[in-house]
Design an enzyme around this catalytic site. Structure first.
Site, PDB file in Angstrom:
ATOM      1  N   ASP A  81       0.565  10.200  28.302  1.00  0.00           N
ATOM      2  CA  ASP A  81       0.027   9.532  29.481  1.00  0.00           C
ATOM      3  C   ASP A  81       1.201   9.334  30.429  1.00  0.00           C
ATOM      4  OD1 ASP A  81      -1.586   8.368  31.360  1.00  0.00           O
ATOM      5  OD2 ASP A  81      -2.579   7.003  29.983  1.00  0.00           O
TER       6      ASP A  81
HETATM    7  C1  NOJ Z   1      -2.709   6.912  33.600  1.00  0.00           C
HETATM    8  C2  NOJ Z   1      -4.058   6.807  32.968  1.00  0.00           C
HETATM    9  O1  NOJ Z   1      -3.991   6.017  31.802  1.00  0.00           O
HETATM   10  C3  NOJ Z   1      -4.659   8.147  32.614  1.00  0.00           C
HETATM   11  O2  NOJ Z   1      -5.961   7.950  32.150  1.00  0.00           O
HETATM   12  C4  NOJ Z   1      -4.620   9.065  33.788  1.00  0.00           C
HETATM   13  O3  NOJ Z   1      -5.226  10.286  33.475  1.00  0.00           O
HETATM   14  C5  NOJ Z   1      -3.178   9.251  34.188  1.00  0.00           C
HETATM   15  N1  NOJ Z   1      -2.614   7.976  34.575  1.00  0.00           N
HETATM   16  C6  NOJ Z   1      -3.027  10.246  35.337  1.00  0.00           C
HETATM   17  O4  NOJ Z   1      -3.505   9.721  36.498  1.00  0.00           O
END
Ligand code: NOJ
Length: 742
Positions: A289
């Site tokens: 993430d």
């Molecule tokens: C953080 C989020 O937790 C995730 O779900 C998302 O896809 C990413 N950022 C990218 O934006």
């Protein structure tokens, strides 16, 4: 450092033996050969470049740590993927650099948060889940993929398949709610929708099951918080939707931000490698993430960026989103002998595999066609489906004979912060959805009732103490035949890092509703929100409540369809509505305890200041008609290990309108080698009936449906007594018993 590597290897043992056997492989030998040839040409730096993902600067979905000269990195082969680059034109520009100016011409992979639509925005996923209509959920994802690919995207960071049982957590809006059985079916439907039949088709997106795993169990519902749960809960509740996504062929996984029982998921080799890749046979790649590899330092797990890169990489996180640690440290780690080139090759191969499957090597610009983009975005067929999807998502929570409203009214007051609001109807993760395309409730109603005088007044904002609009709102309501109040949460009150401790209507909305209700006119509250709210007072005080979630581009038209009876509400809650925050976590799938809850009896599991029951249970939702469901009849009262059981109920439409009912089947295993939940959803079927019409609904219950992780963690059904419940929500008392023979 050596201690950490040992730990990483040991963590691999923890979960072995807990889950299904390795899947048979689906590798395409032609693609694998092409990857072999390409990898032979790649330098170590170029390989590591494929593992690096950075966000474009246009739109940031996390804390950015630095800006980059993307063009230069792409030219050097040091960037394999980008997120947050939007539009056929912008993606084409960068892709041109990759395939014309880099040594090996490896195309970039563009990822984006296509959570509930790309340009045409559907209801938030929790709302879509309330439809309990898997085909509709799949179709919405299909349309989202069609639009996103037309705009240059290859990869959706969706579906979020985290089970969520704490409505304080802002991200409950992104998932399918609290139930692992239903959550698994929704996970599959969304993967099918995004990925279509073949990833090589021009309109299919690689999907991403996220966030692996147990992110939804964040302590106290506070985003990114610690997760400490038992292995059994992990297996029974949090893992199944991820397993379902793998079974459906999901192309990628995203690792979760949280730690799980002391190990950050970005370092969890036991789950990411041993379980997901080795046992489940997942052949795609896993992305971190946003910055999660680097966040292992504040987690207190890694002391240096290099250690974090090592821990993340060894734990099976193939692509590093935004922390830049792989590109900065992996080469060193290879030189030090702590990471082998073989391990690097495995990660690179996984990423290239998806690029090949998407057809990017055949035509890297297949997704960069501005004319096609124009034709697809907000295509009328997509908008029409967004309206249907929003209708299906809405849940009628209360109706004392007020709804549907008559079209013959001379005047109608429409009050509240969502009444003439475009931006907030989209919810968070609104993709490329634009407020200017949203049908507000005011416009939806005006379109439906051209001859009725609509008296609009905002009354108040979602938040704050400003009551200066009350007088205008009350005046408008005074001269109207009926009052509709559009209240709830703004878009930015649910979603990532948008958690709440108070789940009542925010601001002075409660006071406004109370003032309006004093007028004694027919009053309907339409709720727009991204999570279950604690609205016991509302349920007690107003005659009609419609849960509309955050319904997307066509939300206003859909709410109007429901309010005036063009669509008979059929949604059911995928998540329990508690009475108050103190009850949280509250979900239907709980254990009985040794002193089962009885609010009337002193020494039972209960509260002294609140009932223990929910305000609205999981599976709950009313219709404009009524249904009668008979007690279940079983094809046998005792079954053997190879038998199955047919459960039948009669369902009758006892009201005066055509309508549909979601008939739900739950099972309780009465006694086990470990205690079992009071009930578990095991099936649901929707029936549509004319007034007076009756039908028989049958479910087949197999022995495998009764299986669980027994005391020794084998997954099997145990002989003994079971209860089957069938009804219109998880609180149904209609039941029959049977036993499973040894
Ligand atoms: C953080 C989020 O937790 C995730 O779900 C998302 O896809 C990413 N950022 C990218 O934006």
């Amino acid at each position: 450092m050596v201690k950490k590597i040992l730990l990483l290897l040991i963590s691999g043992i923890v979960l072995s033996g807990c889950s299904a056997r390795k899947q048979t492989t689906h590798l395409d030998p032609i693609i694998e050969k092409k990857i072999d040839s390409l990898m032979e040409l790649m330098t170590l730096e170029e390989k590591i470049g494929q593992l690096n993902q950075l966000s474009g600067m246009g739109e940031l979905t996390g804390p950015s740590i630095a800006t980059s000269d993307y063009a230069q990195l792409i030219r050097q082969g040091l960037l394999g993927s980008m997120l947050n680059v939007n539009g056929a034109k912008a993606t084409r520009q960068l892709q041109e650099i990759a395939v014309n100016e880099s040594r090996l011409k490896i195309p970039l992979l563009f990822g984006y948060d296509v959570i509930h639509g790309y340009k045409t925005i559907f209801p938030i996923p929790l709302g879509e889940a309330a439809s309990f209509d898997l085909e509709a959920i799949e179709q919405a994802a299909r349309i989202a993929a069609t639009e996103a690919t037309a705009a240059g995207q290859h990869w959706a960071f969706a579906p979020m398949v985290d089970i969520a049982r704490d409505p304080r957590w802002g991200r409950v809006m992104e998932g399918a709610g609290e139930d692992p059985y239903y959550g698994s079916l929704v996970a599959k439907a969304r993967v099918r929708g995004f990925q279509g039949k073949n990833l090589a088709d021009k309109n299919t997106l690689a999907a991403c099951a996220k966030h692996f795993v147990a992110y939804g169990a964040a302590m106290a519902g506070r985003d990114y918080n610690t997760v400490d749960i038992s292995d059994r809960t992990l297996q029974e509740v949090y893992l199944p939707p991820f397993k379902a996504a793998v079974d459906e062929g999901v192309a990628t996984f995203m690792v979760a931000f949280n730690e799980l029982n002391g190990t950050p998921m970005s370092a969890h080799r036991g789950l990411n490698v041993d379980l997901l890749k080795n046992t489940w046979g997942f052949e795609g790649f896993m992305v971190s993430d946003w910055g999660s590899v680097g966040e292992m330092i504040p987690h207190g797990y890694c002391a240096t960026p290099e250690e974090a890169a090592l821990a993340g990489f060894k734990a099976g996180v193939d692509m590093d989103m935004e922390s830049r640690l792989y590109v900065n440290h992996l080469k060193n780690l290879v030189e030090k002998g702590l990471v082998s080139e073989k391990e690097i090759n495995d990660a690179v191969r996984r990423i290239l595999r998806i690029k090949y499957r998407l057809g990017l090597f055949d035509d890297p610009f297949r997704y960069c066609d501005t004319a096609y983009e124009k034709e697809m975005l907000l295509n009328p067929r997509h908008l029409e489906f967004a309206r249907i999807s929003a209708c299906k998502s809405m849940v009628l929570l209360k109706n004392q004979g007020i709804l549907p409203l008559s079209r013959e009214m001379r005047s109608l007051a429409l009050i509240g912060p969502m009444a003439d609001n475009q931006q907030d109807m989209l919810g968070t993760w609104q993709g490329q959805g634009e407020a200017r395309h949203v049908v507000t409730l005011l416009n939806g109603i005006k379109e439906k009732l051209p001859n009725t005088r609509i008296l609009y007044a905002k009354g108040c904002d979602f938040t704050g103490n400003d009551r200066s609009g009350f007088a205008e709102a009350i005046n408008a309501a005074r001269s109207a035949d009926a009052i509709i109040v559009a209240a709830g949460e703004s878009a930015m009150m649910s979603g990532e890092a948008l958690c709440r401790t108070n789940l009542d209507l925010p601001g002075v909305q409660k006071d406004l509703i109370r003032e309006l209700n004093k007028l004694g006119k027919p009053l309907v509250v339409v709720l727009f929100n991204g999570r279950p709210l604690t609205i016991e007072w509302l349920d007690q005080e107003v005659p009609a409540i419609l849960e509309a979630w955050l319904p997307g581009t066509m939300g206003g038209s859909a709410v109007a369809d429901i309010l005036f009876g063009d669509y008979n509400p059929s949604g059911k809650l995928p998540m329990t509505f508690p009475r108050n925050v103190g009850q949280i976590p509250l979900f239907y799938y709980h254990k009985n305890t040794g002193r089962p809850t009885n609010d009337a009896v002193r020494y039972t599991s209960r509260y002294i200041d609140s009932p223990s029951t929910p305000l609205y249970p999981f599976g709950y939702g009313l219709s404009y008609t009524t249904f009668e469901i008979s007690a279940p009849e079983l094809s046998a009262t005792s079954i053997g290990q190879n038998d199955s059981l047919v459960v039948s109920v009669k369902v009758k439409n006892t009201g005066t309108r055509k309508g549909s009912e979601l008939v739900q089947m739950y099972v309780q295993d009465k006694f086990g080698s470990v205690t079992r939940p009071v009930r578990e959803l095991k099936g649901f079927k929707r029936v549509e009936l004319e007034p007076g019409q009756e039908t028989v609904v049958k479910f087949t219950l197999r022995v495998s449906d009764l299986a669980f992780y027994t005391a020794d963690m084998t997954f099997k059904a145990e002989p003994g007594d079971f209860v089957v419940y069938v009804g219109s929500d998880s609180n149904t008392q209609l039941q029959a018993g049977f036993s499973l023979k040894p």
